[in-house]
Design a protein around this motif. Structure first.
Motif, PDB file in Angstrom:
ATOM      1  N   GLY A 162       0.799  -1.216   0.000  1.00  0.00           N
ATOM      2  CA  GLY A 162       0.000   0.000   0.000  1.00  0.00           C
ATOM      3  C   GLY A 162       0.832   1.266   0.000  1.00  0.00           C
ATOM      4  O   GLY A 162       0.328   2.341  -0.294  1.00  0.00           O
ATOM      5  N   SER A 163       2.133   1.139   0.311  1.00  0.00           N
ATOM      6  CA  SER A 163       2.928   2.363   0.481  1.00  0.00           C
ATOM      7  C   SER A 163       3.180   3.022  -0.856  1.00  0.00           C
ATOM      8  O   SER A 163       3.390   2.376  -1.872  1.00  0.00           O
ATOM      9  CB  SER A 163       4.244   2.038   1.162  1.00  0.00           C
ATOM     10  N   VAL A 164       3.172   4.338  -0.843  1.00  0.00           N
ATOM     11  CA  VAL A 164       3.317   5.099  -2.084  1.00  0.00           C
ATOM     12  C   VAL A 164       4.785   5.239  -2.469  1.00  0.00           C
ATOM     13  O   VAL A 164       5.148   5.248  -3.626  1.00  0.00           O
ATOM     14  CB  VAL A 164       2.677   6.491  -1.914  1.00  0.00           C
ATOM     15  N   ASP A 165       5.640   5.334  -1.448  1.00  0.00           N
ATOM     16  CA  ASP A 165       7.055   5.573  -1.765  1.00  0.00           C
ATOM     17  C   ASP A 165       7.665   4.339  -2.433  1.00  0.00           C
ATOM     18  O   ASP A 165       7.406   3.223  -2.068  1.00  0.00           O
ATOM     19  CB  ASP A 165       7.831   5.906  -0.494  1.00  0.00           C
ATOM     20  N   SER A 166       8.485   4.590  -3.428  1.00  0.00           N
ATOM     21  CA  SER A 166       9.038   3.475  -4.194  1.00  0.00           C
ATOM     22  C   SER A 166      10.356   3.063  -3.555  1.00  0.00           C
ATOM     23  O   SER A 166      11.386   3.659  -3.781  1.00  0.00           O
ATOM     24  CB  SER A 166       9.264   3.911  -5.636  1.00  0.00           C
ATOM     25  N   GLU A 167      10.282   2.019  -2.764  1.00  0.00           N
ATOM     26  CA  GLU A 167      11.532   1.496  -2.200  1.00  0.00           C
ATOM     27  C   GLU A 167      12.156   0.552  -3.199  1.00  0.00           C
ATOM     28  O   GLU A 167      11.482  -0.248  -3.811  1.00  0.00           O
ATOM     29  CB  GLU A 167      11.222   0.717  -0.936  1.00  0.00           C
ATOM     30  N   LYS A 168      13.430   0.653  -3.325  1.00  0.00           N
ATOM     31  CA  LYS A 168      14.075  -0.195  -4.314  1.00  0.00           C
ATOM     32  C   LYS A 168      14.017  -1.660  -3.891  1.00  0.00           C
ATOM     33  O   LYS A 168      13.823  -2.535  -4.703  1.00  0.00           O
ATOM     34  CB  LYS A 168      15.527   0.235  -4.491  1.00  0.00           C
ATOM     35  N   ASP A 169      14.205  -1.900  -2.609  1.00  0.00           N
ATOM     36  CA  ASP A 169      14.207  -3.301  -2.184  1.00  0.00           C
ATOM     37  C   ASP A 169      12.909  -3.633  -1.490  1.00  0.00           C
ATOM     38  O   ASP A 169      12.858  -3.885  -0.297  1.00  0.00           O
ATOM     39  CB  ASP A 169      15.407  -3.581  -1.289  1.00  0.00           C
ATOM     40  N   GLY A 170      11.840  -3.569  -2.237  1.00  0.00           N
ATOM     41  CA  GLY A 170      10.555  -3.904  -1.653  1.00  0.00           C
ATOM     42  C   GLY A 170      10.102  -5.264  -2.122  1.00  0.00           C
ATOM     43  O   GLY A 170      10.901  -6.123  -2.474  1.00  0.00           O
ATOM     44  N   GLY A 171       8.837  -5.454  -2.092  1.00  0.00           N
ATOM     45  CA  GLY A 171       8.294  -6.724  -2.536  1.00  0.00           C
ATOM     46  C   GLY A 171       8.266  -6.798  -4.049  1.00  0.00           C
ATOM     47  O   GLY A 171       8.702  -5.880  -4.737  1.00  0.00           O
ATOM     48  N   PRO A 172       7.753  -7.902  -4.557  1.00  0.00           N
ATOM     49  CA  PRO A 172       7.732  -8.038  -6.013  1.00  0.00           C
ATOM     50  C   PRO A 172       6.748  -7.074  -6.648  1.00  0.00           C
ATOM     51  O   PRO A 172       5.672  -6.843  -6.127  1.00  0.00           O
ATOM     52  CB  PRO A 172       7.277  -9.490  -6.210  1.00  0.00           C
ATOM     53  N   GLN A 173       7.120  -6.521  -7.761  1.00  0.00           N
ATOM     54  CA  GLN A 173       6.214  -5.666  -8.506  1.00  0.00           C
ATOM     55  C   GLN A 173       5.187  -6.535  -9.206  1.00  0.00           C
ATOM     56  O   GLN A 173       5.343  -7.738  -9.319  1.00  0.00           O
ATOM     57  CB  GLN A 173       6.998  -4.866  -9.550  1.00  0.00           C
ATOM     58  N   PHE A 174       4.150  -5.899  -9.730  1.00  0.00           N
ATOM     59  CA  PHE A 174       3.095  -6.624 -10.441  1.00  0.00           C
ATOM     60  C   PHE A 174       3.694  -7.410 -11.593  1.00  0.00           C
ATOM     61  O   PHE A 174       3.414  -8.588 -11.787  1.00  0.00           O
ATOM     62  CB  PHE A 174       2.066  -5.615 -10.963  1.00  0.00           C
TER      63      PHE A 174
END
Lengths: 194, 335
Positions: free
Chosen positions: A67-79
């Motif tokens: 749900g977070s708006v900020d784009s973290e580089k090491d986040g979960g998988p993208q769509f």
């Protein structure tokens, strides 16, 4: 039989859109039931379709979005990453089983692998609901238990459909990539943090 | 009786030695398809006298084999199916062979029997890539347990990095090695080295030992991690060196030494790179977790214990607590 098929073909042209959609939805729903209660039946293989896998894949990929708006580089998988993993994973496993000498057609195998993601999609739903509660070790244990059970269910369901099509001395070689595929999807579900 | 001796069952070792010395005699299996690429033999110095006796039989046999061999074109599905012509026990046997390298035993001759497969290298690389990313993520989780200011995230991009690295290593390095050996073969005008697929196979199976090593790297004891790493590297590199040695020993001493050391060095670089990139070192155990706002009197200002990761819910809540403790402190600071 032939006249029946011809009658079937000509009659679907004039039917209402609702009829068409309901028929397809019923077929998809019937296959969902076959996955949830896996028996040795040929329904998934005989009338394969790719609507179910598409619906499941899109649902899973949407639910894995944070749900977070900020784009973290090491986040979960993208769509796109989820989509690519599911579809290219399924294609790779299908190619692998065909190269090993299995006698299952390409789309039948894609259909089975896609439909057997259903238990993991249910697990994702349950995990998202559980994550609404407060975080803690109990939260994590519940999610872990649910994901493990659904992972086992997926493996059993897909093996029930796919195992017979392989030559007997290569069954393990064909089943191992399926195990890896569902393991990676389960990992994505388990590490989901909103 | 001599005839009885010839008819007697030969030991397994003898059969493999025979095959090593006369690799042209490819073993046939249940399926009709033989190795699609015409591989050339490795010239073994001691085998020359033996080979001369069998030459007449060899030519008959090879003529027969070439009649039977129908090589499908590379655009047909059957061509690629010949690379997956392995059974479960064969794959397991090859994996076992890569885990326990022995000095006399050449992986290509003894285990592959000149019938390389692509199943092993492909799926071992895939497994290694995913296991690397997953265990690397698990170490981050363990680090966060010890030091709650570290923010845990799934780090999914590391899967892509791991996959690209492992696959590039397992396919480009054998390509370079094969090209180099072919070039040296051209210079020396001797019977050449392994085919490209056999080299890929050797590299792929040699990466298998890293899979349990990577899982064992979860244990947060640094000297144990280094021990496992060195052990895995030794096993893996030994397998490669023993396989390459028969090909390389006919070359000049310098070229052989340089080649083998480059091979081992690249392998070591891969292992080290994976360890440092994917694995998070565990923070020291005495890092105090940031205290809660309610437990402290409002006049004490809380120093930050570690850098905040601002964009996270955890960071925000701690920062909010920080602000809550600062505001009541202001009235007491006024003189």
């Amino acid at each position: 039989m032939r006249s029946r098929i011809r009658e079937f073909d000509s009659s679907t042209l004039n039917e209402s859109v609702q009829n068409t959609i309901m028929r397809d939805l019923k077929a998809v729903g019937k296959k969902f039931m076959h996955v949830l209660y896996p028996r040795k039946s040929n329904t998934l293989l005989r009338d394969w379709d790719l609507w179910g896998p598409l619906i499941l894949c899109v649902t899973l990929a949407l639910m894995l979005q944070r749900g977070s708006v900020d784009s973290e580089k090491d986040g979960g998988p993208q769509f796109a990453e989820v989509f690519v993993i599911v579809w290219f994973g399924a294609v790779t496993i299908t190619l692998n089983s065909k190269l090993l000498g299995g006698n299952i057609s390409f789309f039948q195998s894609l259909c089975v692998l896609g439909y057997c993601i259903l238990p993991l999609t249910v697990a994702m739903l349950v995990c998202r609901l559980v994550l609404l509660a407060e975080p803690g070790p109990i939260n994590f244990m519940v999610r872990l238990f649910v994901v493990i059970v659904m992972f086992a269910w997926s493996i059993i369901a897909s093996t029930a459909f796919l195992a017979d099509s392989q030559p007997p001395n290569r069954k393990a070689l064909a089943v191992y990539p399926v195990f890896l595929f569902y393991f990676v999807i389960s990992w994505m579900i388990l590490t989901f943090t909103p | 009786m001599a005839a009885a001796d010839e008819l007697a069952f030969h030991e397994f070792e003898e059969a493999t030695n025979l095959l090593a010395e006369t690799p042209e005699a490819a073993t046939t299996s249940r399926s009709e398809q033989l190795t699609p690429q015409g591989h050339v033999a490795v010239a073994v110095g001691s085998g020359d006298s033996y080979g001369a006796e069998d030459e007449v039989e060899e030519s008959d046999k090879t003529a027969l084999l070439q009649e039977e061999k129908q090589q499908p074109g590379f655009w047909t599905f059957g061509y690629y199916q010949s690379f997956f012509d392995v059974d479960t026990w064969q794959v397991l046997d090859r994996i076992r062979g890569s885990l326990l390298p022995r000095p006399g035993h050449n992986f290509v001759r003894h285990r592959l029997r000149n019938r390389p497969d692509l199943y092993g290298p492909f799926w071992i690389c895939a497994t290694l890539a995913f296991v690397l990313a997953i265990t690397g993520n698990l170490t981050l989780l363990l680090a966060q347990r010890r030091d709650p200011s570290i923010h845990y995230s799934p780090q999914f991009h590391k899967v892509t990095v791991a996959g690209v690295t492992i696959y590039c290593y397992a396919w480009l390095v054998p390509l370079a090695l094969w090209g180099f050996l072919r070039w040296r073969q051209g210079v020396r005008e001797r019977l050449g080295p392994y085919t490209f697929l056999e080299t890929v196979c050797v590299y792929g199976y040699s990466l298998f030992v890293f899979i349990p090593t990577v899982v064992l790297w979860l244990i947060p004891v640094p000297w144990l991690q280094w021990l496992f790493g060195v052990l895995a590297l030794a096993l893996s590199a030994a397998g490669l060196v023993f396989t390459l040695w028969p090909v390389v020993r006919e070359d000049t001493r310098l070229a052989a030494a340089v080649l083998l050391s480059v091979v081992v060095l690249l392998h070591a670089l891969l292992a080290l790179g994976c360890k440092f990139y994917f694995f998070q070192p565990l923070p020291p155990a005495h890092v105090a977790p940031p205290p809660r706002a309610t437990a402290l009197p409002p006049s004490i200002l809380l120093p930050p214990t570690s850098p905040w990761s601002v964009a996270t819910p955890d960071g925000q809540s701690l920062q909010a607590q920080h602000e809550r403790t600062l505001l009541p402190a202001l009235p007491t600071l006024r003189p």
